[in-house]
Design a protein around this motif. Structure first.
Motif, mmCIF file in Angstrom:
data_model
loop_
_atom_site.group_PDB
_atom_site.id
_atom_site.type_symbol
_atom_site.label_atom_id
_atom_site.label_comp_id
_atom_site.label_asym_id
_atom_site.label_seq_id
_atom_site.Cartn_x
_atom_site.Cartn_y
_atom_site.Cartn_z
ATOM 1 N N THR A 135 0.835 -1.198 0.000
ATOM 2 C CA THR A 135 0.000 0.000 0.000
ATOM 3 C C THR A 135 0.872 1.251 0.000
ATOM 4 N N ASP A 136 1.952 1.239 0.778
ATOM 5 C CA ASP A 136 2.862 2.375 0.834
ATOM 6 C C ASP A 136 3.516 2.623 -0.522
ATOM 7 N N LEU A 137 3.910 1.544 -1.210
ATOM 8 C CA LEU A 137 4.549 1.671 -2.519
ATOM 9 C C LEU A 137 3.563 2.233 -3.545
ATOM 10 N N LYS A 138 2.310 1.753 -3.512
ATOM 11 C CA LYS A 138 1.300 2.270 -4.448
ATOM 12 C C LYS A 138 1.042 3.751 -4.215
ATOM 13 N N ALA A 139 1.107 4.183 -2.976
ATOM 14 C CA ALA A 139 0.874 5.591 -2.666
ATOM 15 C C ALA A 139 2.009 6.455 -3.190
ATOM 16 N N ARG A 140 3.224 5.931 -3.211
ATOM 17 C CA ARG A 140 4.381 6.712 -3.667
ATOM 18 C C ARG A 140 4.537 6.731 -5.191
ATOM 19 N N VAL A 141 4.230 5.616 -5.859
ATOM 20 C CA VAL A 141 4.400 5.514 -7.308
ATOM 21 C C VAL A 141 3.065 5.824 -7.973
ATOM 22 N N ARG A 142 3.079 6.814 -8.846
ATOM 23 C CA ARG A 142 1.856 7.200 -9.540
ATOM 24 C C ARG A 142 1.937 6.741 -10.992
ATOM 25 N N THR A 143 0.836 6.255 -11.468
ATOM 26 C CA THR A 143 0.752 5.856 -12.868
ATOM 27 C C THR A 143 0.501 7.107 -13.700
ATOM 28 N N PRO A 144 1.270 7.299 -14.770
ATOM 29 C CA PRO A 144 1.026 8.476 -15.622
ATOM 30 C C PRO A 144 -0.385 8.442 -16.204
ATOM 31 N N GLY A 145 -0.939 9.608 -16.440
ATOM 32 C CA GLY A 145 -2.295 9.707 -16.961
ATOM 33 C C GLY A 145 -2.470 9.076 -18.329
ATOM 34 N N TRP A 146 -1.431 9.090 -19.140
ATOM 35 C CA TRP A 146 -1.552 8.558 -20.492
ATOM 36 C C TRP A 146 -1.698 7.043 -20.498
ATOM 37 N N VAL A 147 -1.327 6.365 -19.413
ATOM 38 C CA VAL A 147 -1.432 4.907 -19.369
ATOM 39 C C VAL A 147 -2.906 4.491 -19.437
ATOM 40 N N GLY A 148 -3.746 5.190 -18.697
ATOM 41 C CA GLY A 148 -5.173 4.895 -18.752
ATOM 42 C C GLY A 148 -5.764 5.173 -20.123
ATOM 43 N N GLU A 149 -5.348 6.282 -20.727
ATOM 44 C CA GLU A 149 -5.819 6.603 -22.072
ATOM 45 C C GLU A 149 -5.368 5.554 -23.074
ATOM 46 N N PHE A 150 -4.112 5.107 -22.958
ATOM 47 C CA PHE A 150 -3.590 4.088 -23.868
ATOM 48 C C PHE A 150 -4.358 2.778 -23.691
ATOM 49 N N ARG A 151 -4.627 2.396 -22.454
ATOM 50 C CA ARG A 151 -5.379 1.170 -22.188
ATOM 51 C C ARG A 151 -6.769 1.268 -22.818
ATOM 52 N N ALA A 152 -7.427 2.403 -22.690
ATOM 53 C CA ALA A 152 -8.750 2.593 -23.288
ATOM 54 C C ALA A 152 -8.671 2.551 -24.812
ATOM 55 N N PHE A 153 -7.611 3.132 -25.370
ATOM 56 C CA PHE A 153 -7.427 3.122 -26.824
ATOM 57 C C PHE A 153 -7.251 1.702 -27.350
ATOM 58 N N ILE A 154 -6.421 0.923 -26.686
ATOM 59 C CA ILE A 154 -6.147 -0.444 -27.128
ATOM 60 C C ILE A 154 -7.389 -1.314 -27.039
ATOM 61 N N MET A 155 -8.205 -1.084 -26.046
ATOM 62 C CA MET A 155 -9.366 -1.939 -25.829
ATOM 63 C C MET A 155 -10.577 -1.523 -26.663
ATOM 64 N N ARG A 156 -10.471 -0.441 -27.413
ATOM 65 C CA ARG A 156 -11.574 -0.052 -28.289
ATOM 66 C C ARG A 156 -11.745 -1.093 -29.372
ATOM 67 N N GLY A 157 -12.943 -1.292 -29.825
ATOM 68 C CA GLY A 157 -13.243 -2.313 -30.826
ATOM 69 C C GLY A 157 -12.514 -2.092 -32.138
ATOM 70 N N ASN A 158 -12.359 -0.829 -32.563
ATOM 71 C CA ASN A 158 -11.719 -0.566 -33.850
ATOM 72 C C ASN A 158 -10.275 -1.033 -33.865
ATOM 73 N N VAL A 159 -9.558 -0.848 -32.792
ATOM 74 C CA VAL A 159 -8.151 -1.241 -32.744
ATOM 75 C C VAL A 159 -8.029 -2.755 -32.782
ATOM 76 N N VAL A 160 -8.898 -3.441 -32.046
ATOM 77 C CA VAL A 160 -8.870 -4.899 -32.056
ATOM 78 C C VAL A 160 -9.234 -5.416 -33.446
ATOM 79 N N ASP A 161 -10.236 -4.819 -34.076
ATOM 80 C CA ASP A 161 -10.608 -5.218 -35.435
ATOM 81 C C ASP A 161 -9.457 -4.993 -36.405
ATOM 82 N N LEU A 162 -8.767 -3.873 -36.261
ATOM 83 C CA LEU A 162 -7.627 -3.581 -37.118
ATOM 84 C C LEU A 162 -6.523 -4.606 -36.921
#
Length: 163
Positions: free
Chosen positions: A6-33
């Motif tokens: 828990t202490d390590l998770k509080a200190r290390v922050r995930t960059p905001g673009w990681v969530g956007e990238f995950r959402a982009f990859i999981m979109r149907g169009n990218v998987v279809d491509l």
């Protein structure tokens, strides 16, 4: 006692673009491509074999036994009988036969894509031709219908019978 995880998770922050990238990859169009690219790679292998093993021998037979894969012009270096031998000898060659093979492959792929798009378009047009269900009336339309019916009922009750 402090939980290290828990202490390590509080200190290390995930960059905001990681969530956007995950959402982009999981979109149907990218998987279809991605699926399309994999199928396209497999289709390329089939087309290459079709051109090399089926069309070129037939075309070569029709034009007098010419092997297109060995149709080349030596620009510099030793003149060899086959393209492979010329390349091994270090000759600079103009590979006209390989270009012809590439053009034939392109035409086959373009024809296959044309027919696939034509079939999908026809299927799409048939889906659009189906009559759509009328949209449900809005709340305003329902209210206006009730008011109209109420007014009609009042007018028929107040009108004296004629006769």
């Amino acid at each position: 006692m402090v939980d290290l995880k828990t202490d390590l998770k509080a200190r290390v922050r995930t960059p905001g673009w990681v969530g956007e990238f995950r959402a982009f990859i999981m979109r149907g169009n990218v998987v279809d491509l991605a699926v399309g690219v994999v199928i396209g790679a497999a289709f390329t292998g089939i087309v290459n074999s079709l051109v090399k093993d089926v069309f070129n021998p037939v075309i070569g037979l029709l034009v007098g036994g010419i092997d297109f894969s060995n149709l080349f012009v030596t620009l510099k270096g030793p003149h060899e009988a086959t393209l492979d031998a010329a390349q091994k000898a270090g000759a600079v060659t103009l590979n006209l036969g390989l270009f012809v093979n590439a053009v034939i492959q392109f035409l086959i792929v373009a024809m296959a894509i044309f027919w696939m798009v034509k079939a999908l378009t026809r299927l799409h047009v048939r889906e659009e031709a189906k009559p759509a269900a009328p949209p449900a009336p809005t709340q305003t339309e329902i209210l206006l219908t009730q008011i109209r019916d109420e007014l009609v009922a009042r007018n028929t009750q107040q009108t004296p019978p004629q006769g």
